[in-house]
Design a protein around this motif. Structure first.
Motif, PDB file in Angstrom:
ATOM      1  N   CYS A  38       0.842  -1.198   0.000  1.00  0.00           N
ATOM      2  CA  CYS A  38       0.000   0.000   0.000  1.00  0.00           C
ATOM      3  C   CYS A  38       0.875   1.245   0.000  1.00  0.00           C
ATOM      4  CB  CYS A  38      -0.914   0.015   1.219  1.00  0.00           C
ATOM      5  SG  CYS A  38      -2.182  -1.266   1.163  1.00  0.00           S
ATOM      6  N   HIS A  39       0.319   2.334  -0.524  1.00  0.00           N
ATOM      7  CA  HIS A  39       1.090   3.561  -0.639  1.00  0.00           C
ATOM      8  C   HIS A  39       0.224   4.774  -0.308  1.00  0.00           C
ATOM      9  CE1 HIS A  39       4.006   0.973  -2.500  1.00  0.00           C
ATOM     10  NE2 HIS A  39       3.042   0.526  -3.267  1.00  0.00           N
ATOM     11  N   ASP A  53     -12.470   2.816  -6.752  1.00  0.00           N
ATOM     12  CA  ASP A  53     -11.774   4.090  -6.681  1.00  0.00           C
ATOM     13  C   ASP A  53     -12.782   5.186  -6.378  1.00  0.00           C
ATOM     14  OD1 ASP A  53      -9.420   2.790  -7.479  1.00  0.00           O
ATOM     15  OD2 ASP A  53      -9.759   3.242  -9.597  1.00  0.00           O
ATOM     16  N   GLU A  58      -6.925  -3.567  -3.443  1.00  0.00           N
ATOM     17  CA  GLU A  58      -6.685  -2.925  -4.732  1.00  0.00           C
ATOM     18  C   GLU A  58      -7.647  -1.771  -5.009  1.00  0.00           C
ATOM     19  OE1 GLU A  58      -5.872  -5.663  -7.911  1.00  0.00           O
ATOM     20  OE2 GLU A  58      -5.036  -7.101  -6.509  1.00  0.00           O
ATOM     21  N   CYS A  59      -7.759  -0.868  -4.046  1.00  0.00           N
ATOM     22  CA  CYS A  59      -8.599   0.328  -4.156  1.00  0.00           C
ATOM     23  C   CYS A  59      -7.710   1.569  -4.102  1.00  0.00           C
ATOM     24  CB  CYS A  59      -9.594   0.393  -2.999  1.00  0.00           C
ATOM     25  SG  CYS A  59     -10.788  -0.955  -3.016  1.00  0.00           S
ATOM     26  N   ASN A  60      -8.203   2.651  -4.671  1.00  0.00           N
ATOM     27  CA  ASN A  60      -7.484   3.915  -4.671  1.00  0.00           C
ATOM     28  C   ASN A  60      -8.440   5.050  -4.351  1.00  0.00           C
ATOM     29  OD1 ASN A  60      -4.852   2.908  -5.764  1.00  0.00           O
ATOM     30  ND2 ASN A  60      -6.200   2.316  -7.440  1.00  0.00           N
ATOM     31  N   TYR A  61      -7.949   6.010  -3.600  1.00  0.00           N
ATOM     32  CA  TYR A  61      -8.715   7.218  -3.267  1.00  0.00           C
ATOM     33  C   TYR A  61     -10.071   6.864  -2.622  1.00  0.00           C
ATOM     34  CZ  TYR A  61      -5.228   9.452  -6.167  1.00  0.00           C
ATOM     35  OH  TYR A  61      -4.040   9.884  -6.692  1.00  0.00           O
ATOM     36  N   CYS A  62      -9.994   6.273  -1.462  1.00  0.00           N
ATOM     37  CA  CYS A  62     -11.202   5.952  -0.690  1.00  0.00           C
ATOM     38  C   CYS A  62     -11.076   6.570   0.695  1.00  0.00           C
ATOM     39  CB  CYS A  62     -11.390   4.445  -0.575  1.00  0.00           C
ATOM     40  SG  CYS A  62     -11.747   3.646  -2.166  1.00  0.00           S
ATOM     41  N   CYS A 114      -3.338  -1.073  -2.170  1.00  0.00           N
ATOM     42  CA  CYS A 114      -4.151   0.143  -2.223  1.00  0.00           C
ATOM     43  C   CYS A 114      -3.283   1.390  -2.171  1.00  0.00           C
ATOM     44  CB  CYS A 114      -5.127   0.185  -1.045  1.00  0.00           C
ATOM     45  SG  CYS A 114      -6.284  -1.194  -1.023  1.00  0.00           S
ATOM     46  N   SER A 115      -3.862   2.502  -2.626  1.00  0.00           N
ATOM     47  CA  SER A 115      -3.171   3.788  -2.548  1.00  0.00           C
ATOM     48  C   SER A 115      -4.156   4.886  -2.189  1.00  0.00           C
ATOM     49  CB  SER A 115      -2.529   4.135  -3.891  1.00  0.00           C
ATOM     50  OG  SER A 115      -1.526   3.207  -4.206  1.00  0.00           O
ATOM     51  N   TYR A 116      -3.674   5.820  -1.403  1.00  0.00           N
ATOM     52  CA  TYR A 116      -4.424   7.024  -1.022  1.00  0.00           C
ATOM     53  C   TYR A 116      -5.743   6.697  -0.307  1.00  0.00           C
ATOM     54  CZ  TYR A 116      -0.979   9.226  -3.962  1.00  0.00           C
ATOM     55  OH  TYR A 116       0.215   9.643  -4.511  1.00  0.00           O
ATOM     56  N   CYS A 125      -1.297   5.717   2.403  1.00  0.00           N
ATOM     57  CA  CYS A 125      -2.517   5.435   3.177  1.00  0.00           C
ATOM     58  C   CYS A 125      -2.375   6.025   4.578  1.00  0.00           C
ATOM     59  CB  CYS A 125      -2.769   3.941   3.260  1.00  0.00           C
ATOM     60  SG  CYS A 125      -3.112   3.189   1.659  1.00  0.00           S
TER      61      CYS A 125
END
Length: 142
Positions: free
Chosen positions: A79-80, A116, A102-106, A91-93, A82
């Motif tokens: 993850c990055h 996302d 595997e989600c982003n911007y949540c 995941c990121s952000y 977070c």
């Protein structure tokens, strides 16, 4: 002592000893410029974290692996960026999320996969997400 001929009872005892030793370990191994971390391995520039593996620039995190730039998070894998997130992978952000994959911007989401721009598990377009998340962050900040 050889592993061959090891009884189930002996296995459980030795396994428990290894777990306790790992959890209480304070020495970091092959970390570079980390500050006040405990029991980390192959990390760089982390601060005030525990039991990280191959993490970079993480702050106040615990038991994360292959993650970077995360803060106040626990149990992340790959993850990055977070913040205040736990038990998530790839995941990121994420902000204040749990059990994500595997989600982003949540923001404030739980148990989502491949999503996302969600807030409290509800989808938003990109611009609405940024506006709402910015408002929430300013209101939730101490």
């Amino acid at each position: 002592m050889s592993i061959a001929g090891l009884s189930a009872r002996e296995f459980e005892v030795r396994y428990g000893e290894l777990l306790r030793s790992h959890e209480s370990g304070t020495q970091s191994d092959r970390c570079i410029q980390c500050q006040q971390c405990r029991g980390c391995t192959l990390c760089t520039f982390c601060r005030h974290s525990e039991h990280l593996i191959r993490c970079h620039y993480c702050v106040e995190c615990q038991q994360c692996t292959d993650s970077s730039h995360c803060q106040a998070s626990r149990g992340l894998i790959c993850c990055h960026h977070c913040t205040d997130t736990q038990s998530s992978i790839g995941c990121s952000y994420l902000v204040r999320c749990s059990g994500m994959a595997e989600c982003n911007y949540c923001f404030g989401c739980v148990g989502l996969s491949h999503k996302d721009y969600h807030i409290l598990n509800q989808p938003y377009d990109r611009s609405a997400y940024y506006e709402l998340s910015r408002q929430l962050l300013s209101q939730l900040a101490p």
